[in-house]
Design a protein around this motif. Structure first.
Motif, mmCIF file in Angstrom:
data_model
loop_
_atom_site.group_PDB
_atom_site.id
_atom_site.type_symbol
_atom_site.label_atom_id
_atom_site.label_comp_id
_atom_site.label_asym_id
_atom_site.label_seq_id
_atom_site.Cartn_x
_atom_site.Cartn_y
_atom_site.Cartn_z
ATOM 1 N N UNK A 115 -41.217 31.581 72.454
ATOM 2 C CA UNK A 115 -40.875 31.236 71.076
ATOM 3 C C UNK A 115 -41.046 29.745 70.827
ATOM 4 N N UNK A 116 -40.734 28.983 71.865
ATOM 5 C CA UNK A 116 -40.915 27.522 71.724
ATOM 6 C C UNK A 116 -42.394 27.180 71.603
ATOM 7 N N UNK A 117 -43.176 27.848 72.424
ATOM 8 C CA UNK A 117 -44.607 27.563 72.496
ATOM 9 C C UNK A 117 -45.319 27.945 71.206
ATOM 10 N N UNK B 199 -55.347 28.407 75.507
ATOM 11 C CA UNK B 199 -56.364 27.582 74.856
ATOM 12 C C UNK B 199 -55.809 26.176 74.701
ATOM 13 N N UNK B 200 -56.579 25.205 75.148
ATOM 14 C CA UNK B 200 -56.139 23.817 75.022
ATOM 15 C C UNK B 200 -56.593 23.264 73.678
ATOM 16 N N UNK C 162 -50.301 36.343 68.913
ATOM 17 C CA UNK C 162 -51.697 36.162 69.322
ATOM 18 C C UNK C 162 -52.220 34.881 68.691
ATOM 19 N N UNK C 163 -52.844 34.049 69.495
ATOM 20 C CA UNK C 163 -53.406 32.810 68.930
ATOM 21 C C UNK C 163 -54.602 33.151 68.054
ATOM 22 N N UNK D 20 -46.747 23.849 66.060
ATOM 23 C CA UNK D 20 -46.572 23.139 67.336
ATOM 24 C C UNK D 20 -47.852 23.104 68.160
ATOM 25 N N UNK D 21 -48.380 24.273 68.442
ATOM 26 C CA UNK D 21 -49.547 24.376 69.329
ATOM 27 C C UNK D 21 -50.666 25.185 68.688
ATOM 28 N N UNK D 22 -50.964 24.895 67.472
ATOM 29 C CA UNK D 22 -51.971 25.692 66.780
ATOM 30 C C UNK D 22 -51.316 26.871 66.090
#
Lengths: 193, 497
Positions: free
Chosen positions: B328-330, B381-382, B352-353, B335-337
């Protein structure tokens, strides 16, 4: 978190059974536990019973392979689990612990099947199973999927709808059609409802 | 026949039927757009009307401009563009690659898909992901004003015939009550049955029940093109999720507006006016000022309950496993895309990204079901990956669909096109990112059977595409769900209902 790294293939697992390597059971559990648990749970709705069911499944599988060589291991296991689960269901029903879902699915056939008993149930079951098989062989993929999900695996209608990517009413429509068609087929086969 | 006998009898069915069931189940489980071909007889006459041409013509025409002043958006679409630091409000990004994002990565560009997927059925998976009573997170709660709203109606792919569609509001965020890293402006999806022009209200409290961004690209139904938005945060506006204020005081004229009337007799009466007391004491009261309401909501939300709801939501805090909390944090919004929240159920969800509007193979499945386990695709994915990812949308947009023939089907020219769809996905495998495009056809035969065909491209950095056969692609990306396994030239039955 768990991933699916290093899960053995079915062929590799079956080979472990043939080699009488006891890791066959742990590998089977690792790969299929979740699935088999859900097969059992749909019928029993009780985790303790499901756990016992799974243990019995692995025991039976260990004794069955060899000489049996499952064509599709997942189905082979599911069949054992399903039958064990229904045996337990039968037992639970007798002691009046009736799980909801399977009762619900059989209620679809309310007025279709009686509560009476007949002799030689094994023989009758085989004969009726043959008629049902004949019926299903000539039915559509969707109908087959609904029938087996609902009456073989006791899946809730909601889950079937989700799997088929359709509405619950669509699944219920299929169930209604199945009832009608199967009823006719069984009558033609001389099966007394 | 007793019920017990029936159960026993079902257990005696032929193994080949179970095998057939297993095959169907495997197909259904694959994450691709292929669906059983089910025709509604009443729609057969319309089923071969291909709208792809019209859509493609609109896509890249670039002639239409949004109501909000636009800037040159080509840089916004290119990978690795510099962040816009101007003070001007950013316009919605028009996607000049007029691809349609379908569910499960697919792009349905034929009318035929309307027959396969009936969006009027409740529970259809063409419904966008939304929360009802099953919100898994706090979502976000903000005070904002409506700066503008798009003139057109939007929808999710496959929902073209939906009665209402959505309107898009551009919000200027003034204060964040719940949420982190919330941008200053958001695009908010408002249900089409509701009045979109809320500019007369100085302040509006919006409750977003979606954790973050579901999709960044949605379909402009009027102009038949896709528009990709930065910071799109959608919501199925539930009762009490939009509360208006003027001069710091609650303005209940909102509940006289189209689509909000039902709340007048319920939310306003029972919760804001306090006629009903229940265990979910609503912190929004009609006589409280905006400031008092914001403080009350903040206090209410800090107890990890969902604000002013008469339903108890499944909440982020229900996911107690350590791994779940990390996820959930990620995937937290901004935050990260971008992460889409997919596969809702009563006790589980999947993140799903998405990159440039297309799904990737980075996913997390979280469950509170004790019989299931969390799953992590293991892919990450970076920032560099995202920045350098080839643009699938632009590639699809430049494809000349009409010139593409199903490459594996014998006598394809003699068969009638049933459906055609294009899908894209970013797959990271062994440290490398692949932009995959798949085109799928169904072709009808004279005897009412059909065959399927597909072809695959890997999109290169320069925007060109390399055609690969399935086994070649499998060698690159492993057996990812985008690769189908149906045999070519094998006829299947068309199912009518």
């Amino acid at each position: 978190m768990n991933g699916d790294k290093n899960i053995l293939s079915d062929e590799a697992i079956i080979k472990l059974y043939f080699d009488r390597d006891e890791t066959a059971i742990s590998e089977t559990d690792r790969k299929y536990r979740q699935y088999l648990f859900s097969v059992a749970y749909n019928v029993l709705h009780n985790d303790a019973d499901c756990e016992e069911c799974l243990n019995d499944t692995y025991y039976r599988t260990w004794n069955a392979i060899p000489p049996n060589v499952p064509k599709i291991l997942k189905l082979f296991l599911a069949k054992i689990t399903r039958n064990l689960a229904f045996d337990r269901y039968d037992e639970a029903k007798r002691s009046k612990r009736i799980p909801a879902e399977i009762s619900d699915s059989l209620d679809d056939f309310e007025g279709f099947v009686s509560t009476g008993k007949t002799p030689d149930e094994e023989m009758e079951a085989r004969e009726i199973g043959r008629i049902i098989s004949d019926y299903l062989k000539h039915t559509s993929d969707k109908r087959l999927y609904v029938f087996i999900s609902r009456y073989y695996f006791a899946m809730p209608v909601k889950d079937i709808a989700s799997k088929l990517n359709c509405s619950e009413s669509s699944v219920n429509k299929e169930i209604k059609a199945i009832k009608s068609e199967l009823s006719q087929k069984l009558n033609e086969g001389g099966i007394d409802l | 026949m007793s019920k017990k006998l029936f159960i026993k009898s079902v257990g005696q069915i032929d193994d080949e039927l179970l095998e057939r069931f297993n095959e169907i189940d495997n197909r259904l489980s694959q994450k691709q757009s292929y669906k059983p071909l089910i025709l509604k007889i009443t729609a057969i006459a319309a089923c071969f009307c291909v709208i792809a041409g019209a859509m493609l013509a609109a896509i890249y025409s670039g002639n239409d401009t949004p109501q909000i002043p636009s800037t040159d958006v080509s840089d916004a679409l290119s990978v690795g563009s510099a962040p816009d630091t101007s003070d001007e409000p950013k316009p919605p990004i028009q996607n000049d690659g007029n691809y349609v994002i379908g569910e499960d990565d697919s792009v349905f560009i034929d009318n035929y898909d309307k027959i396969i997927n009936d969006p009027t059925q409740s529970g259809s998976s063409n419904e966008p992901a939304y929360f009802w009573d099953m919100a898994y997170t706090n979502g976000m709660l903000v005070v904002a004003s409506v700066e503008d709203f798009m003139p057109d109606t939007y929808c999710y792919p496959g929902n073209y015939d939906s009665k209402w569609g959505y309107r898009v509001l551009k919000l200027r965020v003034k204060e964040v009550i719940v949420g982190e890293n919330v941008p200053d402006e958001l695009y908010y999806l408002l249900h089409g049955a509701r009045e979109p022009d809320l500019r007369e209200y100085e302040d509006i409290i919006f409750a977003f029940r979606q954790a973050g961004v579901g999709e960044t690209a949605i379909v402009n139904r009027d102009k038949k093109r896709v528009e990709a938005f930065e910071n799109l945060v959608f919501d199925h506006t539930m009762e009490g999720s939009v509360i208006a204020y003027n001069g710091g005081k609650c303005d209940i004229s909102l509940f006289d507006k189209k689509g909000f009337e039902g709340e007048k007799n319920h939310f306003l009466k029972y919760y804001m006016q306090g006629e009903i007391q229940n265990e979910y004491d609503c912190p929004v009261k009609q006589n409280n000022s905006l400031e008092e309401t914001v403080e009350a909501l903040r206090a209410y939300a800090s107890n990890n309950a969902s604000p002013y709801s008469n339903h108890r939501f499944v909440h982020e805090t229900d996911f107690n496993a350590e791994g779940s909390k990390e996820v959930f944090k990620y995937v937290k919004p901004f935050e990260n895309g971008y992460f889409a929240q997919r596969e809702f159920s009563v006790d589980s969800t999947r993140f799903v990204r998405i990159i440039n509007g297309f799904f990737t193979n980075e996913s997390f499945y979280l469950t509170t079901n004790p019989y299931e386990q969390n799953e992590d695709s293991g892919v990450r994915f970076t920032e560099e990956d995202i920045k350098n990812a080839p643009d699938i949308g632009r590639f699809i947009a430049n494809l000349d669909y009409d010139s593409l023939k199903p490459p594996h089907t014998e006598n394809a020219d003699e068969l009638e096109l049933g459906s055609r769809c294009v899908m894209g996905k970013y797959v990271k495998h062994n440290g490398k990112v692949y932009a995959i495009v798949r085109i799928y056809w169904t072709l009808l035969c004279d005897d009412w059977s059909y065959v399927e065909d597909d072809m695959y491209y890997v999109v290169n950095a320069d925007g060109s595409g390399t055609v690969l056969e399935r086994d070649e692609l499998c060698g690159l990306i492993g057996n990812d769900g985008i690769i189908c396994s149906f045999p070519y030239n094998e006829r299947s039955e068309v199912i009518y209902e």
